[in-house]
Design a protein around this motif. Structure first.
Motif, short mmCIF file in Angstrom:
data_model
loop_
_atom_site.label_atom_id
_atom_site.label_comp_id
_atom_site.label_asym_id
_atom_site.label_seq_id
_atom_site.Cartn_x
_atom_site.Cartn_y
_atom_site.Cartn_z
N ASN A 114 -14.67 -4.38 -29.97
CA ASN A 114 -13.14 -3.97 -28.92
C ASN A 114 -14.50 -4.11 -27.58
O ASN A 114 -13.60 -3.73 -26.63
N ALA A 115 -15.41 -3.66 -27.53
CA ALA A 115 -16.49 -3.65 -26.95
C ALA A 115 -17.28 -4.24 -25.76
O ALA A 115 -17.80 -5.47 -24.94
N GLU A 116 -18.02 -5.09 -27.61
CA GLU A 116 -18.96 -6.08 -26.65
C GLU A 116 -18.84 -7.30 -27.24
O GLU A 116 -19.14 -7.93 -27.02
N ALA A 117 -17.46 -7.67 -28.03
CA ALA A 117 -17.45 -8.82 -27.91
C ALA A 117 -16.85 -9.66 -26.79
O ALA A 117 -16.39 -10.43 -25.69
N PRO A 118 -15.89 -8.58 -25.84
CA PRO A 118 -15.23 -8.50 -24.60
C PRO A 118 -16.05 -8.65 -23.46
O PRO A 118 -16.09 -10.03 -22.54
N VAL A 119 -17.28 -8.37 -23.32
CA VAL A 119 -18.54 -8.70 -23.25
C VAL A 119 -19.17 -9.58 -23.38
O VAL A 119 -19.11 -10.77 -22.00
N HIS A 120 -19.21 -10.62 -24.06
CA HIS A 120 -19.36 -11.76 -24.25
C HIS A 120 -18.47 -13.05 -24.23
O HIS A 120 -19.15 -14.03 -23.09
N LEU A 121 -17.30 -12.27 -24.52
CA LEU A 121 -16.40 -13.27 -24.10
C LEU A 121 -16.38 -13.53 -22.63
O LEU A 121 -16.28 -14.82 -21.95
N ALA A 122 -15.71 -12.13 -22.04
CA ALA A 122 -16.22 -12.54 -20.20
C ALA A 122 -17.60 -13.81 -19.51
O ALA A 122 -17.15 -14.37 -18.39
N ARG A 123 -18.43 -13.01 -19.81
CA ARG A 123 -19.91 -13.97 -19.64
C ARG A 123 -19.59 -15.16 -20.06
O ARG A 123 -19.80 -16.38 -19.32
N MET A 124 -19.31 -15.73 -21.28
CA MET A 124 -18.43 -17.43 -21.36
C MET A 124 -17.68 -17.37 -20.72
O MET A 124 -18.16 -18.52 -20.08
N ALA A 125 -16.86 -17.09 -20.13
CA ALA A 125 -15.69 -17.21 -19.56
C ALA A 125 -15.99 -17.99 -17.99
O ALA A 125 -15.44 -18.46 -17.53
N LYS A 126 -17.21 -16.55 -17.57
CA LYS A 126 -17.40 -16.43 -16.75
C LYS A 126 -18.22 -18.03 -15.94
O LYS A 126 -18.21 -19.01 -15.32
N GLU A 127 -19.30 -18.34 -16.83
CA GLU A 127 -19.81 -19.90 -17.16
C GLU A 127 -19.48 -20.93 -17.49
O GLU A 127 -19.50 -22.39 -16.48
N ALA A 128 -18.38 -20.96 -17.98
CA ALA A 128 -17.50 -22.02 -18.01
C ALA A 128 -15.75 -22.01 -17.06
O ALA A 128 -15.63 -23.06 -17.05
N ASP A 129 -16.50 -21.38 -15.78
CA ASP A 129 -15.26 -21.06 -15.28
C ASP A 129 -13.96 -21.18 -16.00
O ASP A 129 -12.73 -22.25 -15.05
N ALA A 130 -13.63 -20.43 -17.23
CA ALA A 130 -11.87 -20.25 -17.27
C ALA A 130 -11.81 -19.24 -17.31
O ALA A 130 -12.18 -18.04 -16.78
N TRP A 131 -10.69 -18.70 -17.26
CA TRP A 131 -9.94 -17.64 -17.33
C TRP A 131 -9.67 -16.84 -18.51
O TRP A 131 -10.59 -17.65 -19.58
N LEU A 132 -10.34 -15.02 -18.65
CA LEU A 132 -10.01 -14.52 -19.89
C LEU A 132 -8.60 -14.11 -19.78
O LEU A 132 -8.33 -12.89 -19.22
N ILE A 133 -8.03 -14.48 -21.35
CA ILE A 133 -6.89 -13.04 -21.28
C ILE A 133 -7.25 -12.12 -22.03
O ILE A 133 -7.70 -12.82 -23.13
N HIS A 134 -6.55 -10.64 -22.17
CA HIS A 134 -7.44 -9.86 -23.23
C HIS A 134 -5.92 -8.89 -22.95
O HIS A 134 -5.26 -8.47 -21.84
N PHE A 135 -6.26 -8.44 -23.64
CA PHE A 135 -5.19 -6.54 -24.38
C PHE A 135 -5.40 -5.90 -24.78
O PHE A 135 -7.02 -5.87 -25.10
N SER A 136 -4.98 -4.43 -23.92
CA SER A 136 -6.15 -3.81 -23.94
C SER A 136 -4.51 -2.65 -23.85
O SER A 136 -2.96 -3.15 -24.90
N THR A 137 -4.23 -1.16 -24.16
CA THR A 137 -3.65 -0.12 -24.79
C THR A 137 -3.60 1.35 -24.00
O THR A 137 -4.28 1.29 -23.28
N ASP A 138 -2.53 1.34 -24.21
CA ASP A 138 -2.42 2.92 -23.56
C ASP A 138 -3.07 4.53 -24.07
O ASP A 138 -3.21 5.18 -23.58
N TYR A 139 -3.67 3.58 -25.31
CA TYR A 139 -4.96 4.74 -25.66
C TYR A 139 -6.17 5.33 -24.68
O TYR A 139 -7.01 5.88 -24.59
N VAL A 140 -5.92 4.33 -23.58
CA VAL A 140 -7.60 4.19 -22.45
C VAL A 140 -7.08 5.70 -21.33
O VAL A 140 -7.70 6.01 -21.09
N PHE A 141 -5.68 5.94 -22.09
CA PHE A 141 -5.56 7.27 -21.30
C PHE A 141 -5.37 8.13 -22.53
O PHE A 141 -5.70 8.83 -23.17
N ASP A 142 -5.61 9.57 -21.47
CA ASP A 142 -5.60 11.12 -22.10
C ASP A 142 -4.60 11.87 -22.91
O ASP A 142 -4.56 11.97 -24.01
#
Ligand code: NDP
Ligand code: TDO
Length: 258
Positions: A114-142
């Motif tokens: 949930n945390a490290e893989a998105p870091v890697h995907l974002a880096r790869m997307a930036k390098e490749a000039d690609a968009w990254l589409i990602h999903f998250s949750t209401d659980y980021v709130f309290d």
């Protein structure tokens, strides 16, 4: 074939939609969107495979290696190789560690996906000039409050799943890659494991079910997320200023006792 039948057949062929909405011209010019869909077998991933197909050429992969492509989010090297091989315009990450309770005892697994893989995907997307589409949750709130959360509301996750999902989100925003983060909640679908499936399974085994009634949320169909998501992805791809974080849930609210 007589002339009338031949004419009818040609007429019919003329109305056949081209595969993926793209014809030979786009293929020859290489102007179709190449989409890499990671995790096509979860609730949302399964529906995205369907909804993304009309807007681009989708390479859909699950965790296991298939056709030489690995979709294992816990293996950054393999993931890099997959992204280099597909060379996508858009990377869609529908995978996550979604076992909320288990995450408490296995935080490192939750963090890896949930945390490290998105870091890697974002880096790869930036390098490749690609968009990254990602999903998250209401659980980021309290979880406090009585009104729907706004995108800008103060985050305050109270469990490992929520914390690791927030770390993933923040890494993507900080990476500078073009992205869409869709926060959703209480996802259900006919095909996969979710609250409804759990309840049906437990009901077959137990005489009584005990379900909390103090959580309020918006159950959201995976089909809806995928349909709206695909529409937004296509729109944003041609309008880069739409890059950002969005809430994507159904209207209304209920408790788990619905
Ligand atoms: N479910 C919900 O209620 C909610 C979900 N979300 C978010 O929406 C997104 C989609 O969730 P949803 O479709 O419901 O999730 P599911 O639990 O249905 O699917 C998650 C998928 O992630 C895959 N996965 C887990 N670990 C890995 C890995 N190491 N490599 C590759 N794939 C992996 C699983 O594959 P496998 O089958 O091989 O284990 C599974 O298919 C996620 O980001 C989630 O956090 C947000 C709010 C609510
Ligand atoms: C199975 C069960 C659950 N519950 C409660 C626990 C929980 O708070 C609520 C829902 O159960 P779940 O197992 O679906 O819980 P949970 O995994 O917390 O649901 C969440 O999934 C993650 C991935 C999300 O991102 C969230 O938006 C939400 O959909 O019901 C009971 O009260 N009794 C039961 O028998």
């Amino acid at each position: 074939m007589d002339e009338e039948k031949q004419a009818a057949s040609q007429h019919h062929q003329g109305y056949m939609p081209p595969y993926n909405g793209y014809g030979p011209a786009e293929a020859e010019q290489g102007t179709f969107l190449k989409i890499l869909l990671l995790c096509c077998k979860g609730q949302v991933g399964w529906e995205l495979h369907r909804s993304l197909s009309p807007i681009g050429l989708v390479t859909a992969i699950a965790r296991q290696e298939e056709n030489g492509l690995s979709g294992d989010l816990s293996d950054p090297k393999a993931l890099s190789a997959t992204i280099k091989s597909v060379s996508p315009d858009i990377i869609v990450n529908a995978a996550a560690y979604t076992a909320v309770d288990q995450a408490e005892s296995k935080p490192e697994q939750s963090r890896r996906i949930n945390a490290e893989a998105p870091v890697h995907l974002a880096r790869m997307a930036k390098e490749a000039d690609a968009w990254l589409i990602h999903f998250s949750t209401d659980y980021v709130f309290d979880g406090t409050g009585t009104t729907p959360w706004k995108e800008s509301a103060l985050k305050g996750p109270i469990n490992v799943y929520g914390k690791t999902k927030l770390e993933g989100e923040e890494a993507i925003r900080e990476s500078g890659c073009r992205h869409l983060i869709f926060r959703t909640s209480w996802v259900y679908s006919a095909a996969c494991k979710n609250f409804i499936h759990t309840m049906l399974r437990l009901a077959a085994k137990r005489d009584r079910l005990r379900v909390i009634d103090d959580q309020i949320g918006a159950p959201t169909g995976a089909e809806l997320i995928a349909d709206v998501g695909a529409h937004v992805i296509r729109t944003a791809y041609y309008d880069k200023k739409l890059s950002g974080t969005y809430h994507l849930t159904a209207a209304g609210e209920t408790s788990w006792n619905f």
